[in-house]
Design an enzyme around this catalytic site. Structure first.
Site, PDB file in Angstrom:
ATOM      1  N   GLU A   7      13.168 -11.424 -10.573  1.00  0.00           N
ATOM      2  CA  GLU A   7      14.523 -10.930 -10.753  1.00  0.00           C
ATOM      3  C   GLU A   7      15.382 -11.124  -9.510  1.00  0.00           C
ATOM      4  O   GLU A   7      14.887 -11.069  -8.387  1.00  0.00           O
ATOM      5  CB  GLU A   7      14.485  -9.430 -11.057  1.00  0.00           C
ATOM      6  CG  GLU A   7      13.713  -9.098 -12.308  1.00  0.00           C
ATOM      7  CD  GLU A   7      13.502  -7.608 -12.472  1.00  0.00           C
ATOM      8  OE1 GLU A   7      13.544  -7.150 -13.617  1.00  0.00           O
ATOM      9  OE2 GLU A   7      13.304  -6.907 -11.462  1.00  0.00           O
ATOM     10  N   LYS A  32      18.731  -9.001  -3.739  1.00  0.00           N
ATOM     11  CA  LYS A  32      17.290  -8.969  -3.520  1.00  0.00           C
ATOM     12  C   LYS A  32      16.610  -9.878  -4.517  1.00  0.00           C
ATOM     13  O   LYS A  32      16.998  -9.934  -5.678  1.00  0.00           O
ATOM     14  CB  LYS A  32      16.765  -7.539  -3.682  1.00  0.00           C
ATOM     15  CG  LYS A  32      15.252  -7.414  -3.475  1.00  0.00           C
ATOM     16  CD  LYS A  32      14.801  -5.978  -3.336  1.00  0.00           C
ATOM     17  CE  LYS A  32      14.672  -5.286  -4.671  1.00  0.00           C
ATOM     18  NZ  LYS A  32      13.953  -3.987  -4.538  1.00  0.00           N
ATOM     19  N   THR A  53       1.637  -6.551  -6.512  1.00  0.00           N
ATOM     20  CA  THR A  53       2.341  -6.496  -7.798  1.00  0.00           C
ATOM     21  C   THR A  53       3.811  -6.875  -7.596  1.00  0.00           C
ATOM     22  O   THR A  53       4.398  -7.620  -8.373  1.00  0.00           O
ATOM     23  CB  THR A  53       2.289  -5.068  -8.378  1.00  0.00           C
ATOM     24  OG1 THR A  53       0.922  -4.709  -8.518  1.00  0.00           O
ATOM     25  CG2 THR A  53       2.978  -4.991  -9.720  1.00  0.00           C
ATOM     26  N   ARG A 108      13.213   2.400   0.247  1.00  0.00           N
ATOM     27  CA  ARG A 108      14.455   2.753  -0.460  1.00  0.00           C
ATOM     28  C   ARG A 108      14.151   3.423  -1.796  1.00  0.00           C
ATOM     29  O   ARG A 108      14.920   4.284  -2.255  1.00  0.00           O
ATOM     30  CB  ARG A 108      15.387   1.571  -0.602  1.00  0.00           C
ATOM     31  CG  ARG A 108      15.033   0.517  -1.662  1.00  0.00           C
ATOM     32  CD  ARG A 108      15.560   0.842  -3.045  1.00  0.00           C
ATOM     33  NE  ARG A 108      15.618  -0.314  -3.913  1.00  0.00           N
ATOM     34  CZ  ARG A 108      15.010  -0.397  -5.101  1.00  0.00           C
ATOM     35  NH1 ARG A 108      14.251   0.585  -5.556  1.00  0.00           N
ATOM     36  NH2 ARG A 108      15.153  -1.490  -5.841  1.00  0.00           N
ATOM     37  N   ALA A 165       0.749   1.887  -4.100  1.00  0.00           N
ATOM     38  CA  ALA A 165       1.505   1.468  -2.912  1.00  0.00           C
ATOM     39  C   ALA A 165       2.743   2.315  -2.638  1.00  0.00           C
ATOM     40  O   ALA A 165       3.188   2.428  -1.498  1.00  0.00           O
ATOM     41  CB  ALA A 165       1.912  -0.006  -3.050  1.00  0.00           C
ATOM     42  N   GLN A 166       3.310   2.939  -3.650  1.00  0.00           N
ATOM     43  CA  GLN A 166       4.544   3.709  -3.475  1.00  0.00           C
ATOM     44  C   GLN A 166       4.286   5.170  -3.094  1.00  0.00           C
ATOM     45  O   GLN A 166       5.196   5.867  -2.608  1.00  0.00           O
ATOM     46  CB  GLN A 166       5.333   3.635  -4.805  1.00  0.00           C
ATOM     47  CG  GLN A 166       6.585   4.491  -4.929  1.00  0.00           C
ATOM     48  CD  GLN A 166       7.696   4.151  -3.933  1.00  0.00           C
ATOM     49  OE1 GLN A 166       8.532   4.979  -3.637  1.00  0.00           O
ATOM     50  NE2 GLN A 166       7.706   2.949  -3.413  1.00  0.00           N
ATOM     51  N   ASP A 219       9.671   0.874 -15.402  1.00  0.00           N
ATOM     52  CA  ASP A 219      10.805   0.162 -14.809  1.00  0.00           C
ATOM     53  C   ASP A 219      10.991  -1.241 -15.355  1.00  0.00           C
ATOM     54  O   ASP A 219      11.644  -2.070 -14.728  1.00  0.00           O
ATOM     55  CB  ASP A 219      10.662   0.128 -13.290  1.00  0.00           C
ATOM     56  CG  ASP A 219       9.434  -0.641 -12.851  1.00  0.00           C
ATOM     57  OD1 ASP A 219       8.662  -1.065 -13.729  1.00  0.00           O
ATOM     58  OD2 ASP A 219       9.246  -0.809 -11.647  1.00  0.00           O
ATOM     59  N   LYS A 256       7.386  -1.070 -20.501  1.00  0.00           N
ATOM     60  CA  LYS A 256       6.627  -0.268 -19.538  1.00  0.00           C
ATOM     61  C   LYS A 256       7.261   1.118 -19.413  1.00  0.00           C
ATOM     62  O   LYS A 256       8.329   1.267 -18.824  1.00  0.00           O
ATOM     63  CB  LYS A 256       6.608  -0.978 -18.178  1.00  0.00           C
ATOM     64  CG  LYS A 256       5.813  -0.266 -17.095  1.00  0.00           C
ATOM     65  CD  LYS A 256       5.397  -1.255 -16.000  1.00  0.00           C
ATOM     66  CE  LYS A 256       4.672  -0.573 -14.851  1.00  0.00           C
ATOM     67  NZ  LYS A 256       5.605  -0.111 -13.795  1.00  0.00           N
TER      68      LYS A 256
END
Lengths: 355, 355
Positions: free
Chosen positions: A65, A78, A93, A121, A148-149, A236, A240
């Site tokens: 994206e 981004k 991922t 962020r 990871a988050q 997201d 999903k």
């Protein structure tokens, strides 16, 4: 923006190694707090931004994206992918990089890795949302999904909301163990749990951030008690989701940018006209956030370009003082702008000139 | 695509300096020819591509655009700006960079400057179009507008079509002088002219590539004789055209990607359903190109993402052998993909670890 004529060709670049050193030098909590302030500032001037749903390229394995936005003075975008099966190959991922450019000239002014910056962020944005939506004086957060988050979320909620206890659960105990280890000694009471139910005990906030691409049900209706704030991060992309539809129907739902969240968020399970509130409307006071102590509030976070823009702005204002960046020779800068061809010819090496 | 586990974090980067050295080492004509082959190959498999009009962010001074595409295996995008007033500040009107990524993993595999590469692919695409549309055995090309794109066009038409004479005209004689100087000694008969009319004398092809953002009339109807091929490059954004509408109405019109050209090309002057032919249909033989010796053919070129993709593919297949690239540490690559936080912590410098 003023350009130095001697360095028109140069774009500062923050590599992964430099980003890690920047995070460590500034301090992860201070950086989360700083980025949260930039995010909140940009949400306050939300209407100013050139907004568009992200531009996706889907494949069987995942999605790539582009997420552009602009406030009229600065442009940012981004590049980000989402490939759930990557972890099996030892790959991330999500990987990302991004840049800022000067709107007046179109010249890039900063290029940066954004895998780490996105983690920061995302956590900062979650905490900003919870600050405006969760019960006052929330002290305990459940965290379902310890990938990871997770550590970034825990520390953002600690430093921005004053969360004192995080209760971890992941279907893979190794992930919980990793998260608990990383959070040790950081002033949080960390409780490792063996079920989602256990993680939710006594929590005023639950963060769900799991990674499988499927319609999952991380939370079922009976698990969600009155007054809970749900920070739903993992649902997201199309196909999903993490929450049972019944939870959505009982909640006040808050989103970043409605057109994008309808496609990617938990609310893809609901009708296209189901009422939701945009977070910026709450932050600016135009709409109500939480309406009662007993209300269930849901932040259906999918990540929006403005947040990346905020994080890049924060970085732009801070990278120089850390010294952790390098100069990339990225912009062709002929002495005469019309003489690109001549510039190329004059770049001959001594060997090339002689031949 | 296979990834070396020791270099997952690395993305090869071709800087401006390296691109110049690559062009010089390969040779500009050979590179134009090579890129033209990649462009033609990709136009042959046009239907396979994920196509979308570019994603623009407009401002008073110009536009910043993202141009993504994918063939299902490789994804590519270009960042490009268009700021006509930049030359007054000593800046480039157009600067660009781009990248390729692996669709299966979403990992970037090449980042490159694209100001120079765009000049090459624009010229290569023009020559590919003319090869399929211009009169056979065209030997003389008029070139109206002698700016940054002009030498690349002249050499692409020489090497791909066998053009022997270019007749230059620009409202600024200094631009013509620069172009003539750069083309000297390259096997082309270069004639500097003092009017468009003079430039068109004896030409079978005319290339228009001027830069002002306005509805200009570089060519008027009476200047265009029977059988001419018009390679119209400069009209490439809303509000910017080069040809009188009457010329369009007399021509067979060929475009890259109709939805984009309707917005950006010369045909923005015509009705939305005015018949045009896409170049790939001619290249694959599905539609006719030139239908008679006397027909006026018009390539209304605006530049499409697939061409950038082709140019990046060419670069990907050739940069390594030149040795002109560097490794960018752009992708976060923790040993455990779920342990991004731990990776950051372990990046402490000795000073940071001690504090």
């Amino acid at each position: 923006m003023k350009f130095d004529p001697n360095s028109l060709n140069i774009v500062p670049f923050v590599s992964v190694d430099h980003m890690m050193k920047i995070v460590l030098q500034i301090g992860v909590e201070k950086m989360l707090k700083g980025i949260a302030e930039y995010v909140e500032d940009d949400f306050k001037r939300w209407e100013l931004f050139d907004k568009t749903p992200r531009v996706p390229s889907h494949s069987e394995k995942g999605v790539i994206e582009l997420m552009p936005t602009s406030d009229g003075e600065v442009y940012g975008f981004k590049y980000v992918n989402g490939h759930p099966a990557n972890t099996k190959e030892g790959l991330q991922t999500v990987t990302a990089f991004g840049m800022l450019a000067d709107v007046e000239t179109g010249y890039p002014v900063l290029l940066s890795e954004m895998t780490i910056l996105t983690a920061l962020r995302t956590a900062a944005t979650s905490a900003v949302a919870a600050k405006h939506l969760a019960a006052k004086n929330a002290k305990v957060m459940a965290m379902i999904g310890n990938g990871a988050q997770s550590e970034f979320q825990a520390l953002a909620f600690k430093t921005i909301l004053g969360i004192e206890e995080v209760r971890l659960y992941d279907i893979d105990p190794a992930a919980t163990e990793k998260c608990a280890r990383n959070l040790a000694g950081r002033g949080l009471n960390v409780v490792s749990c063996t079920s989602s139910q256990e993680a939710l005990e006594g929590a005023q906030i639950v963060t769900t951030c799991t990674a499988d691409k499927q319609y999952a049900t991380i939370l079922t209706d009976n698990m969600v008690g009155s007054g809970l704030h749900i920070n739903a991060i993992g649902g997201d992309c199309p196909g999903k989701t993490e929450l049972h539809k019944d939870i959505l129907l009982r909640s006040g739902i808050f989103v970043e940018y409605t057109p994008q969240t309808r496609i990617e968020g938990e609310i893809q399970q609901l009708d296209d006209d189901y009422p939701v509130t945009e977070l910026w409307e709450v932050i600016t006071g135009q709409k109500e956030g939480r309406t009662s102590d007993g209300q269930i509030t849901l932040f259906d976070g999918v990540g929006f370009a403005v947040e990346d823009f905020s994080a890049l702005r924060y970085l732009r204002d801070h990278y120089k003082e850390t010294g952790f960046y390098e100069d990339l020779d990225m912009i062709a800068d002929p002495d005469d702008p019309r003489d690109l061809f001549g510039m190329v010819q004059r770049a001959k090496t001594p060997e090339q000139a002689a031949s």
